[in-house]
Design a protein around this motif. Structure first.
Motif, PDB file in Angstrom:
ATOM      1  N   ARG A 144     -14.649  -2.947  -0.260  1.00  0.00           N
ATOM      2  CA  ARG A 144     -13.810  -1.847   0.211  1.00  0.00           C
ATOM      3  C   ARG A 144     -13.323  -1.036  -0.984  1.00  0.00           C
ATOM      4  O   ARG A 144     -12.563  -1.535  -1.811  1.00  0.00           O
ATOM      5  N   ARG A 155      -6.137  -7.384   5.202  1.00  0.00           N
ATOM      6  CA  ARG A 155      -6.156  -5.967   5.582  1.00  0.00           C
ATOM      7  C   ARG A 155      -4.920  -5.235   5.055  1.00  0.00           C
ATOM      8  O   ARG A 155      -5.042  -4.159   4.460  1.00  0.00           O
ATOM      9  N   VAL A 156      -3.731  -5.807   5.260  1.00  0.00           N
ATOM     10  CA  VAL A 156      -2.525  -5.097   4.827  1.00  0.00           C
ATOM     11  C   VAL A 156      -2.428  -5.075   3.308  1.00  0.00           C
ATOM     12  O   VAL A 156      -1.920  -4.096   2.726  1.00  0.00           O
ATOM     13  N   SER A 210      -5.007  -4.926   1.187  1.00  0.00           N
ATOM     14  CA  SER A 210      -5.943  -3.918   0.694  1.00  0.00           C
ATOM     15  C   SER A 210      -5.424  -2.511   0.972  1.00  0.00           C
ATOM     16  O   SER A 210      -5.575  -1.608   0.133  1.00  0.00           O
ATOM     17  N   ASP A 211      -4.782  -2.308   2.128  1.00  0.00           N
ATOM     18  CA  ASP A 211      -4.193  -0.996   2.415  1.00  0.00           C
ATOM     19  C   ASP A 211      -3.101  -0.663   1.402  1.00  0.00           C
ATOM     20  O   ASP A 211      -2.984   0.481   0.942  1.00  0.00           O
ATOM     21  N   TRP A 212      -2.293  -1.659   1.089  1.00  0.00           N
ATOM     22  CA  TRP A 212      -1.183  -1.474   0.132  1.00  0.00           C
ATOM     23  C   TRP A 212      -1.700  -1.115  -1.258  1.00  0.00           C
ATOM     24  O   TRP A 212      -1.206  -0.177  -1.898  1.00  0.00           O
ATOM     25  N   ALA A 250      -4.583   0.173  -1.988  1.00  0.00           N
ATOM     26  CA  ALA A 250      -5.195   1.500  -1.921  1.00  0.00           C
ATOM     27  C   ALA A 250      -4.131   2.599  -2.048  1.00  0.00           C
ATOM     28  O   ALA A 250      -4.359   3.624  -2.691  1.00  0.00           O
ATOM     29  N   GLU A 251      -2.958   2.368  -1.459  1.00  0.00           N
ATOM     30  CA  GLU A 251      -1.850   3.322  -1.611  1.00  0.00           C
ATOM     31  C   GLU A 251      -1.450   3.436  -3.081  1.00  0.00           C
ATOM     32  O   GLU A 251      -1.226   4.551  -3.588  1.00  0.00           O
TER      33      GLU A 251
END
Length: 299
Positions: A158, A286-287, A289-291, A293-294
């Motif tokens: 990702r 998931r959370v 990787s989202d964090w 990415a931010e």
């Protein structure tokens, strides 16, 4: 005693993936004796041998290999069913082990870690710092963060974003050697080389200017494989370095390091999250990787 088949499946999958009772016990936080007895009871219940044991490793029998595929599908379905019927996506919980380079840990993760803990208080985060190639399955690692180009693998990748890179040196070094104006001037300069297990190209600096790419072979008398030491040696005047601007932003701001050749910038470097292929991605992964990415996007 009645066999907990779901727990037995989880133990069996971890033993099969780790190819070791001891390593499986460590990643499951269970006594080795419990793991061994669970597998024995499972085989007795199924009336089939799932694993061949030797003094050095554990191998799947043909029946065990077939059962492993089915166990993974069942456990994935259970996790998906539970997460879709509860508020797990809003409040994911449990252990999450992540491996990452030291530079990412120090400059991206650690300065923002309290915010992550406030957002996801039920996640127990285990941070491993390493540039080496990690066997996620055998070592019980949920995901890894890597920078730069990636070798082909069966892992899911990702993209998290890119980090801008900079070429810099200490004021003392530039006073002694002069400030380069073009990459050609680097023939009179020296660098600190950086090496790692998966990157042996330690002697080059890359530049881009108006679409023109230039690679310069740099002279050096020392090479290191740890980011903090790499920065420290640059601060001490051992040579020039190229690295993510975010890693040295405070040093640049305080003029302890000086950015050079700013019209000839290194290409930005991709940051990627890797994790094993699963039908359903863990909510914690998931959370996280989202964090990240931010955070990378903010840079």
């Amino acid at each position: 005693m009645k066999l907990d088949r779901i727990q037995a499946m989880q133990v069996f999958v971890r033993v099969a993936e780790a190819e070791s009772f001891i390593h499986a016990a460590e990643t499951l936080s269970l006594p080795a004796s419990t793991v061994t007895s669970t597998i024995k009871n499972l085989e007795k219940y199924l009336q089939v041998r799932l694993l061949n044991r030797t003094t050095r490793r554990v191998n799947l029998t043909p029946e065990g290999a077939q059962y492993l595929i089915q166990c993974r599908e069942i456990l994935d379905l259970i996790e998906h069913a539970e997460s879709s019927l509860t508020d797990t996506m809003q409040q994911p919980k449990g252990r999450l082990r992540v491996d990452m380079p030291a530079g990412i840990a120090h400059s991206v993760i650690l300065p923002n870690l309290k915010e992550f803990q406030k957002r996801y208080p039920e996640i127990y985060l285990m941070i491993g710092v390493s540039d080496r190639q990690v066997d996620l399955i055998k070592e019980g690692v949920d995901c890894v963060i890597r920078t730069g180009s990636l070798e082909s693998s069966s892992l899911v990748a990702r993209p998290l974003g890119q980090l801008r890179w900079v070429t810099c040196a200490s004021p003392a070094y530039l006073q002694e050697r002069g400030t380069p104006q073009t990459p050609d001037d680097l023939a009179c300069h020296k660098a600190i080389h950086y090496f790692s297990d998966h990157n042996r190209h330690v002697c080059e600096m890359d530049f881009v200017h108006n679409g023109e790419k230039k690679i310069v072979q740099m002279n050096a008398t020392v090479a290191v494989n740890e980011t903090e030491l790499y920065i420290k040696m640059c601060l001490d005047g051992y040579g020039m370095v190229q690295l993510a601007e975010r890693l040295v932003s405070e040093h640049l701001k305080e003029k302890r390091l000086i950015a050079v050749l700013q019209n000839w910038c290194p290409l930005p470097v991709a940051v990627t999250l890797l994790y094993p292929h699963q039908r359903f991605l863990s909510p914690a992964v998931r959370v996280f990787s989202d964090w990240v990415a931010e955070l990378i996007g903010d840079s």
